[in-house]
Design a protein around this motif. Sequence first.
Motif, PDB file in Angstrom:
ATOM      1  N   ILE A 166     -13.508  11.009 -14.466  1.00 23.49           N
ATOM      2  CA  ILE A 166     -13.502  10.873 -12.851  1.00 23.49           C
ATOM      3  C   ILE A 166     -11.958  11.814 -12.968  1.00 23.49           C
ATOM      4  N   ASP A 167     -11.521  12.944 -11.929  1.00 20.01           N
ATOM      5  CA  ASP A 167     -11.229  13.610 -11.647  1.00 20.01           C
ATOM      6  C   ASP A 167     -10.232  13.087 -10.334  1.00 20.01           C
ATOM      7  N   LEU A 168      -8.985  12.998 -10.962  1.00 23.92           N
ATOM      8  CA  LEU A 168      -7.898  12.502  -9.699  1.00 23.92           C
ATOM      9  C   LEU A 168      -6.656  13.538  -9.427  1.00 23.92           C
ATOM     10  N   ASP A 169      -6.727  13.420  -8.246  1.00 28.34           N
ATOM     11  CA  ASP A 169      -5.432  14.228  -7.388  1.00 28.34           C
ATOM     12  C   ASP A 169      -4.256  13.680  -7.175  1.00 28.34           C
ATOM     13  N   THR A 170      -3.373  13.473  -7.447  1.00 33.21           N
ATOM     14  CA  THR A 170      -2.125  13.005  -6.605  1.00 33.21           C
ATOM     15  C   THR A 170      -1.691  14.061  -6.430  1.00 33.21           C
ATOM     16  N   MET A 171      -0.795  13.974  -5.041  1.00 31.01           N
ATOM     17  CA  MET A 171       0.565  14.140  -4.293  1.00 31.01           C
ATOM     18  C   MET A 171       1.332  15.804  -5.613  1.00 31.01           C
ATOM     19  N   ASN A 172       1.393  16.788  -4.542  1.00 34.58           N
ATOM     20  CA  ASN A 172       1.488  17.687  -5.519  1.00 34.58           C
ATOM     21  C   ASN A 172       2.504  17.676  -6.164  1.00 34.58           C
ATOM     22  N   GLY A 173       3.033  18.105  -7.946  1.00 36.35           N
ATOM     23  CA  GLY A 173       4.466  17.854  -8.170  1.00 36.35           C
ATOM     24  C   GLY A 173       4.357  16.653  -9.093  1.00 36.35           C
ATOM     25  N   CYS A 174       3.286  15.262  -8.873  1.00 38.05           N
ATOM     26  CA  CYS A 174       3.570  14.204  -9.413  1.00 38.05           C
ATOM     27  C   CYS A 174       2.499  13.621 -10.612  1.00 38.05           C
ATOM     28  N   ALA A 175       1.195  14.781 -11.221  1.00 38.38           N
ATOM     29  CA  ALA A 175       1.401  14.663 -12.159  1.00 38.38           C
ATOM     30  C   ALA A 175       1.202  14.255 -13.751  1.00 38.38           C
ATOM     31  N   THR A 176       2.505  15.141 -13.980  1.00 37.07           N
ATOM     32  CA  THR A 176       3.057  14.564 -15.360  1.00 37.07           C
ATOM     33  C   THR A 176       3.814  13.498 -14.839  1.00 37.07           C
ATOM     34  N   ARG A 177       4.211  13.779 -14.307  1.00 38.65           N
ATOM     35  CA  ARG A 177       5.615  12.200 -13.873  1.00 38.65           C
ATOM     36  C   ARG A 177       4.740  11.113 -13.958  1.00 38.65           C
ATOM     37  N   VAL A 178       3.520  10.636 -13.190  1.00 36.03           N
ATOM     38  CA  VAL A 178       1.900  10.096 -13.491  1.00 36.03           C
ATOM     39  C   VAL A 178       2.314   9.913 -15.104  1.00 36.03           C
ATOM     40  N   ILE A 179       1.527  10.275 -15.539  1.00 35.63           N
ATOM     41  CA  ILE A 179       0.861  10.892 -16.639  1.00 35.63           C
ATOM     42  C   ILE A 179       2.427   9.764 -17.651  1.00 35.63           C
ATOM     43  N   ALA A 180       4.191  10.477 -17.811  1.00 39.70           N
ATOM     44  CA  ALA A 180       4.750   9.641 -18.477  1.00 39.70           C
ATOM     45  C   ALA A 180       5.094   8.436 -18.038  1.00 39.70           C
ATOM     46  N   LEU A 181       5.023   8.412 -16.961  1.00 40.81           N
ATOM     47  CA  LEU A 181       4.788   6.800 -16.865  1.00 40.81           C
ATOM     48  C   LEU A 181       3.664   5.659 -17.320  1.00 40.81           C
ATOM     49  N   ALA A 182       2.296   6.099 -16.995  1.00 45.74           N
ATOM     50  CA  ALA A 182       1.748   5.708 -17.554  1.00 45.74           C
ATOM     51  C   ALA A 182       2.094   5.266 -19.401  1.00 45.74           C
ATOM     52  N   ASP A 183       2.473   6.508 -19.657  1.00 41.10           N
ATOM     53  CA  ASP A 183       3.124   6.684 -21.487  1.00 41.10           C
ATOM     54  C   ASP A 183       3.967   5.405 -21.669  1.00 41.10           C
ATOM     55  N   GLU A 184       4.829   5.054 -21.052  1.00 37.74           N
ATOM     56  CA  GLU A 184       5.665   4.285 -21.260  1.00 37.74           C
ATOM     57  C   GLU A 184       4.912   2.997 -21.077  1.00 37.74           C
ATOM     58  N   ALA A 185       4.647   2.379 -20.065  1.00 39.00           N
ATOM     59  CA  ALA A 185       3.612   1.478 -19.872  1.00 39.00           C
ATOM     60  C   ALA A 185       2.555   1.485 -20.841  1.00 39.00           C
ATOM     61  N   GLY A 186       2.819   2.308 -22.039  1.00 38.06           N
ATOM     62  CA  GLY A 186       1.236   2.029 -22.846  1.00 38.06           C
ATOM     63  C   GLY A 186       0.118   2.274 -22.177  1.00 38.06           C
ATOM     64  N   VAL A 187      -0.544   3.167 -21.743  1.00 39.77           N
ATOM     65  CA  VAL A 187      -1.107   3.264 -21.817  1.00 39.77           C
ATOM     66  C   VAL A 187      -1.392   5.441 -21.036  1.00 39.77           C
ATOM     67  N   LYS A 188      -1.673   5.885 -22.484  1.00 44.35           N
ATOM     68  CA  LYS A 188      -2.101   7.246 -23.306  1.00 44.35           C
ATOM     69  C   LYS A 188      -3.242   7.792 -22.080  1.00 44.35           C
ATOM     70  N   LEU A 189      -3.000   8.759 -21.375  1.00 42.35           N
ATOM     71  CA  LEU A 189      -3.594   9.368 -20.804  1.00 42.35           C
ATOM     72  C   LEU A 189      -3.515  11.071 -21.004  1.00 42.35           C
TER      73      LEU A 189
END
Lengths: 420, 420
Positions: free
Chosen positions: A348-371
């Motif tokens: 499933i392909d997801l687009d955030t708002m521009n400039g967000c993806a890196t931060r989203v993935i870093a936050l998720a990683d912090e919360a134990g979800v690796k993307l």
Amino acid sequence: MSSQDLKALKDQKESLLKNFESFKSRELALDMTRGKPCPKQLDLALPMLTSVSETNYKAANGTDCRNYGGLDGISEAKTLFSQYLEVNEDEIVIGGNSSLNLMHDTMVNAMIYGVCDSEKPWGKLPKVKFICPSPGYDRHFSICETLGIEMIVVSMDDNGPDMDQVEKLVSEDDSIKGIWCVPKYSNPTGITYSDETVLRLSSMKTKASDFRIFYDNAYSYHHLTDERPKLSNILERCKESGNPDRVFIFGSTSKITFAGGGLSMIGSSKTNIDYIKSKIAFQTIGPDKINQLRHVRFFEDLAGLENHMVKHAQILKPKFEKVTEILEKELSGLSIATWSDPKGGYFIDLDTMNGCATRVIALADEAGVKLTPAGSTYPLKKDPEDKNIRIAPSLPEVDELELAMEVLSLCIKLATIEIA
Amino acid sequence: MSSQDLKALKDQKESLLKNFESFKSRELALDMTRGKPCPKQLDLALPMLTSVSETNYKAANGTDCRNYGGLDGISEAKTLFSQYLEVNEDEIVIGGNSSLNLMHDTMVNAMIYGVCDSEKPWGKLPKVKFICPSPGYDRHFSICETLGIEMIVVSMDDNGPDMDQVEKLVSEDDSIKGIWCVPKYSNPTGITYSDETVLRLSSMKTKASDFRIFYDNAYSYHHLTDERPKLSNILERCKESGNPDRVFIFGSTSKITFAGGGLSMIGSSKTNIDYIKSKIAFQTIGPDKINQLRHVRFFEDLAGLENHMVKHAQILKPKFEKVTEILEKELSGLSIATWSDPKGGYFIDLDTMNGCATRVIALADEAGVKLTPAGSTYPLKKDPEDKNIRIAPSLPEVDELELAMEVLSLCIKLATIEIA
């Protein structure tokens, strides 16, 4: 998003952060980085492990599959998988366990020797460029990167690569030698190339006379619904258009039987296949025929393979549904993300708002979800808008996916607030 | 041969030709072109086909061998085959079904990227040369030929390549980037490199700082007798000599389990192995772990593999003995041919008088006995003296071998008369 929506989101910041801390304290360890089949999917092919036993190791024509011989695969494997790839039986080579390896070697050989109608090896040219419709598959792009092939990003839409861009590029620049394609249930966008796209790829005028389409048909039978888009037969279109040698079609059973324990295959014009075989002859004495026999014994025929894929869909569909269910529940109406609703494939392909993806993935990683790392779906891992996220729902269980998507949605909200 | 012997041979010409016609009328169809295992040898490994079944597909550390992951092989395969290659567990990569493929890819990668300590990719240099001890293995030479690497023939003696020649060449010419070796039961001469040869290869001064030994240890456990020559550990010698990265050691189970259905492996210094892994990462997601698990389950340990090879020897030894028995019976005392008496490996190496080999093989073919084409054991298939013939006794039955060797002996006599 409207300024009103943004204000509403910002007002939630404190409770979102509280949620985030609460997820963190649960010490989750969910891995959604790659499109790996789950154990239940792999279980479906377990009988294949013993489909060749001590008494039945010979191919139908009597070939002892335990011995040397047969550069392009056993006859019954060529029969079955030529139907699978929709090519003739003399238009296929059945390889080892990795279609990535076939793609890599095809590209390396083009660099060293050229393709069958090259005037020069590609590697002897001052510059070689490839068109990389993006978002796309990171391992395709890595092959270009490591070989020093310049990558030209072309955008993807619901019908495939933007063909206006593609046609313009290839008509003007003879250093553009090819294009990467995942034509069915595309990785990661999930779309299937329209008939028009396939026709335009087959018939477009290319300034390079030895232009090649690297057509990675990795998900051709990987349907999730009964709505099965039909992909136009590109080899036939190429022949009709007077470009019979333009396409290399790759396939694999890695996501049908065992990931890494399957078969790979390449389909193309007989001229290309003969040329490829002349190069493979330097590389190997032949593929693992026993594993080819295992596959044919297990499936029996193409109908058997199709039935097998229905069982995969039964396992995968609830997972894809859970992902979209949570994304809808958490994010719909907020205008901070969009996502695909694929009819097949692995992502499933997801687009955030521009400039967000890196931060989203870093936050998720912090919360134990690796993307999958941000940027991975673009050449050189550089997503120009830093917005694309590839979600791979196949491996986790449904309840894990629910949790992972709650975390992801939360991280999207938090990252959006941060950049707004 | 003496003129008297020659006269005696010529006097037999008519009866020899009569024999030849009589063989022709029998319409034989014996194939001794390649070192293929016979069905009885392959039967020895049949239990391996079911050593991984529906209930035991996990590696010892819990890895699901049906799924993606693990670039360099499963842990227990690395343990077993690092003992087999006599390297450390972090000095090995377990590959797919073909060691030829590993050798090819290692050479191609050296051409494209260089080896780990190259200043430039080898393919960017004006000239690359390889030393090819000859007679040797045709497929090694073909890799050089197809990649445009110039081959320098060095002669073989009972201790390995003529090291005086080798040392002189590599000390003077920095375009000589490597050497091909089959160090144990050499293909086709059957000799095992002496300790001194291994030491000199490891320690010699090379003008090219990134010189590599491509060390194809294909027959390391393929003994025919209890007289088992010990091969000095070349990786250790290289390390002791201050050339730790000089050697790539290749191995395969193609002639242990199933030909084409086995495992391949490369052993080298950790620096080389890490570099190789960084390149393999672009080629594949990983090898077929299930087949690796099959192998380890089947052998259990190195002692199990060694016991297995004793059973191979029991099948092969009578075949080798039959070949030498007939050659002795038909040709001894005539001084028109010499042949090896190998203690292991897959071949008996025969030299005719100069200028006879092509004619012998053509005559044998006419009488229904196919042999490896003349010249095959030399670079570019050019045996400068046209005398070397590689006999591969493994595939035919003993009675077929008897017949084939009678035909071969007869053809040697006829060809000798023709040129004399």
